[in-house]
Motif scaffolding. Sequence first.
Motif, PDB file in Angstrom:
ATOM      1  N   SER A 161       0.572  -1.086  -0.011  1.00 30.31           N
ATOM      2  CA  SER A 161       0.045  -0.111   0.115  1.00 30.31           C
ATOM      3  C   SER A 161       1.230   1.828  -0.228  1.00 30.31           C
ATOM      4  CB  SER A 161      -1.163   0.054   1.114  1.00 30.31           C
ATOM      5  OG  SER A 161      -0.030   0.287   2.397  1.00 30.31           O
ATOM      6  N   ALA A 163       1.515   2.894   2.847  1.00 27.80           N
ATOM      7  CA  ALA A 163       1.179   4.059   2.941  1.00 27.80           C
ATOM      8  C   ALA A 163       1.073   5.428   3.785  1.00 27.80           C
ATOM      9  CB  ALA A 163      -0.156   2.512   4.042  1.00 27.80           C
ATOM     10  N   SER A 168      -5.114   4.027   3.366  1.00 22.80           N
ATOM     11  CA  SER A 168      -3.829   3.937   2.136  1.00 22.80           C
ATOM     12  C   SER A 168      -3.778   2.299   2.730  1.00 22.80           C
ATOM     13  CB  SER A 168      -3.421   4.610   1.967  1.00 22.80           C
ATOM     14  OG  SER A 168      -2.817   5.283   1.857  1.00 22.80           O
ATOM     15  N   THR A 209      -7.716   6.307  -3.421  1.00 21.64           N
ATOM     16  CA  THR A 209      -6.078   5.699  -2.303  1.00 21.64           C
ATOM     17  C   THR A 209      -4.883   7.083  -3.194  1.00 21.64           C
ATOM     18  OG1 THR A 209      -7.011   4.054  -1.604  1.00 21.64           O
ATOM     19  CG2 THR A 209      -4.616   4.968  -2.317  1.00 21.64           C
ATOM     20  N   THR A 210      -4.430   6.687  -4.482  1.00 20.27           N
ATOM     21  CA  THR A 210      -3.269   7.608  -5.244  1.00 20.27           C
ATOM     22  C   THR A 210      -3.984   8.731  -5.483  1.00 20.27           C
ATOM     23  OG1 THR A 210      -3.753   5.730  -6.836  1.00 20.27           O
ATOM     24  CG2 THR A 210      -2.725   8.031  -8.016  1.00 20.27           C
ATOM     25  N   GLU A 213      -2.558  10.030  -1.626  1.00 18.92           N
ATOM     26  CA  GLU A 213      -1.338   9.895  -1.636  1.00 18.92           C
ATOM     27  C   GLU A 213       0.147  10.551  -2.363  1.00 18.92           C
ATOM     28  OE1 GLU A 213       0.401   8.190   0.639  1.00 18.92           O
ATOM     29  OE2 GLU A 213      -0.854   6.772   2.015  1.00 18.92           O
TER      30      GLU A 213
END
Length: 254
Positions: A161, A163, A168, A209-210, A213
Motif C-alpha cells: 500500500s 501507506a 491507504s 488512495t492514489t 497519496e
Amino acid sequence: MSAGESTRVDCHIKVLNDRVVEYARRAGIDVLVYAPHFKRLPEIRERAAAYSTDAVQVIPAREVFTGSWQDRKHVLAIGLEEPVPDFITLEGAMAAFDRQDAVVLAPHPEFLTVSLTESDIREYRDVIDAIEIFNPKHLPKHNRRARKLASQFELAPFTSSYAHLPRSVGVSHVEFGCSIETEADLVEALQTNERRRVVYDNGRKRWMTTASEIGHLVYENTWEKVDRLLLSGTEPTHPDHIFYEGKFDDIAVY
C-alpha cells in the motif's frame, strides 16, 4: 495461524498507529512491513513490536535512501541485524544488505527520481529478491513498466500500500501460500520465492488512495523537505551520526 495457511502481507507501510492496525485487520491483512523514513532500526523494531496484535503482525524494515537528495534511490531491506544509514552509496548499501543476508526489495522502480532504474536492477540482479509491480502512488503506465522489469529480469513480484496515510492500508497485498508469523518467516518466504499472489484494488478505493497519496507526496517533497534540510539539522539516520560509530564514513555521500 496454523501451518499451511496463506498469509496476506502488505510489504511496505510508512505510518503506524492504532488506526493503521485496525484498517489492516478489517482488510484481512495478516502482516504489515513497517519501514518509516529517517528512523533507526532499533526504534522501528520497538514500535513494530508495540503495535503487533494477535490479528496483525508488524515486521520492522528499513527503506534506505541511497545517494544524495538530488539523486536518491530507495531500497527496502527486511531482516537486517545491524543498522544501515541513509545517504550512503547504492553500492555500499547493497553490500551491507548482502553481508547480512537481508531481503532486498526494489520499491516503485523507475518512479520519479527516487527509485532504482533499469540499469541499477540489471547491476544488482543477484542481490535483489523482488520488484514492486503495483504501487498505489503509480499511474497505470508506471505499474506496467514495473511488471515489465520484473519479467525482464525474472525477479519475483511484490506489492504494497506504501501507506503514508492510514486509510491507504488494504488497497493491495501479497498473499503467500504459507504461514508467516515472524520476521524470519517473511525473509524465508521472500528469498525462496514462496508461492505468492499479488492482489490489488483497481477500483474506486485505488484511485482515491492514489489521489490522497500523491497529494501527500507533494507535501512531503516541498515544505516538509525544506524544514528537514534547513531547520532540523543532522538526521538520526545520517551516516555521520554518532550512532553509526563511523562505520560508514567511507561510503557516505555527505
